[in-house]
Design an enzyme around this catalytic site. Structure first.
Site, PDB file in Angstrom:
ATOM      1  N   CYS A  11      26.668   6.880 -19.769  1.00  0.00           N
ATOM      2  CA  CYS A  11      25.699   7.059 -18.696  1.00  0.00           C
ATOM      3  C   CYS A  11      25.662   5.819 -17.818  1.00  0.00           C
ATOM      4  CB  CYS A  11      24.320   7.313 -19.295  1.00  0.00           C
ATOM      5  SG  CYS A  11      23.046   7.588 -18.069  1.00  0.00           S
ATOM      6  N   LEU A  12      25.632   6.011 -16.500  1.00  0.00           N
ATOM      7  CA  LEU A  12      25.536   4.889 -15.568  1.00  0.00           C
ATOM      8  C   LEU A  12      24.215   4.142 -15.703  1.00  0.00           C
ATOM      9  CD1 LEU A  12      26.980   6.516 -12.321  1.00  0.00           C
ATOM     10  CD2 LEU A  12      28.142   4.984 -13.916  1.00  0.00           C
ATOM     11  N   HIS A  44      24.251  16.789 -17.801  1.00  0.00           N
ATOM     12  CA  HIS A  44      23.775  15.420 -18.017  1.00  0.00           C
ATOM     13  C   HIS A  44      22.820  15.005 -16.897  1.00  0.00           C
ATOM     14  CE1 HIS A  44      24.330  11.075 -19.142  1.00  0.00           C
ATOM     15  NE2 HIS A  44      24.036  10.938 -17.857  1.00  0.00           N
ATOM     16  N   GLU A  45      23.194  15.254 -15.654  1.00  0.00           N
ATOM     17  CA  GLU A  45      22.350  14.864 -14.514  1.00  0.00           C
ATOM     18  C   GLU A  45      21.043  15.658 -14.490  1.00  0.00           C
ATOM     19  OE1 GLU A  45      23.043  12.151 -13.194  1.00  0.00           O
ATOM     20  OE2 GLU A  45      25.101  12.077 -13.923  1.00  0.00           O
ATOM     21  N   HIS A  56      18.570  14.114 -16.701  1.00  0.00           N
ATOM     22  CA  HIS A  56      17.839  13.026 -16.032  1.00  0.00           C
ATOM     23  C   HIS A  56      16.667  13.567 -15.226  1.00  0.00           C
ATOM     24  CE1 HIS A  56      20.104   9.375 -16.805  1.00  0.00           C
ATOM     25  NE2 HIS A  56      21.240  10.003 -16.548  1.00  0.00           N
ATOM     26  N   GLN A  63      17.811   7.663 -11.010  1.00  0.00           N
ATOM     27  CA  GLN A  63      18.647   6.510 -11.350  1.00  0.00           C
ATOM     28  C   GLN A  63      18.707   5.485 -10.220  1.00  0.00           C
ATOM     29  OE1 GLN A  63      21.910   9.252 -12.803  1.00  0.00           O
ATOM     30  NE2 GLN A  63      22.201   7.480 -14.129  1.00  0.00           N
ATOM     31  N   GLY A  85      28.583  11.752 -11.307  1.00  0.00           N
ATOM     32  CA  GLY A  85      27.312  12.368 -10.968  1.00  0.00           C
ATOM     33  C   GLY A  85      26.218  11.316 -10.981  1.00  0.00           C
TER      34      GLY A  85
END
Length: 143
Positions: free
Chosen positions: A54-55, A100-101, A104, A17, A12
């Site tokens: 997390c990316l 999670h997304e 953000h 991001q 995701g």
């Protein structure tokens, strides 16, 4: 956004991001990839407690994963890529990833799930890596 997510080997990705300000997230679903515009979680059920990364965090950060609490199941309402409203029920990793997304999109970073000591240590590592000009994944920006 899909290209960046795939290149970073994520499931995701939120618009912030990659430097966009819209309330949009993409996700690699079990059936097909999906776009969620202005997503809202309608409900969650159960509780999953487990490791989450997390990316947005650099690969070479020490201890870049933390234990989070997420709903095991959730229902989300959003617009799709064509502007149509839809609702979707998710469970397991899909529910965890989408929650999670959406964090953000709401300005909540995974750092906020860390305990204070680990959070401060990781912030210091992030600042150092940023000064050195390192990135954590292709196309990603530090948060």
């Amino acid at each position: 956004m899909f290209e960046t997510m795939y290149e970073a080997e994520g499931v995701g990705l939120a618009a912030q991001q990659v430097g966009y300000t819209g309330r949009e997230t993409v996700w690699e679903g079990s059936v097909r990839p999906a776009v969620f515009i202005n997503p809202e979680i309608l409900w969650t059920e159960g509780e999953y407690i487990g490791e989450e990364g997390c990316l947005a965090l650099p690969e070479d950060s020490e201890n870049a994963e933390c234990v989070t609490r997420r709903g095991i199941r959730c229902r989300v309402c959003a617009l799709d890529g064509n502007g149509r409203v839809f609702e979707m029920d998710l469970d397991g990793i899909a529910a965890k990833a989408l929650q999670h997304e959406i964090d953000h999109l709401n300005g909540v970073l995974i750092l906020e799930h860390f305990n204070a000591i680990k959070r401060n240590l990781l912030r210091g590592q992030l600042r150092k890596l940023q000064r050195e000009g390192k990135k954590q994944a292709p196309g990603m920006t530090y948060v």
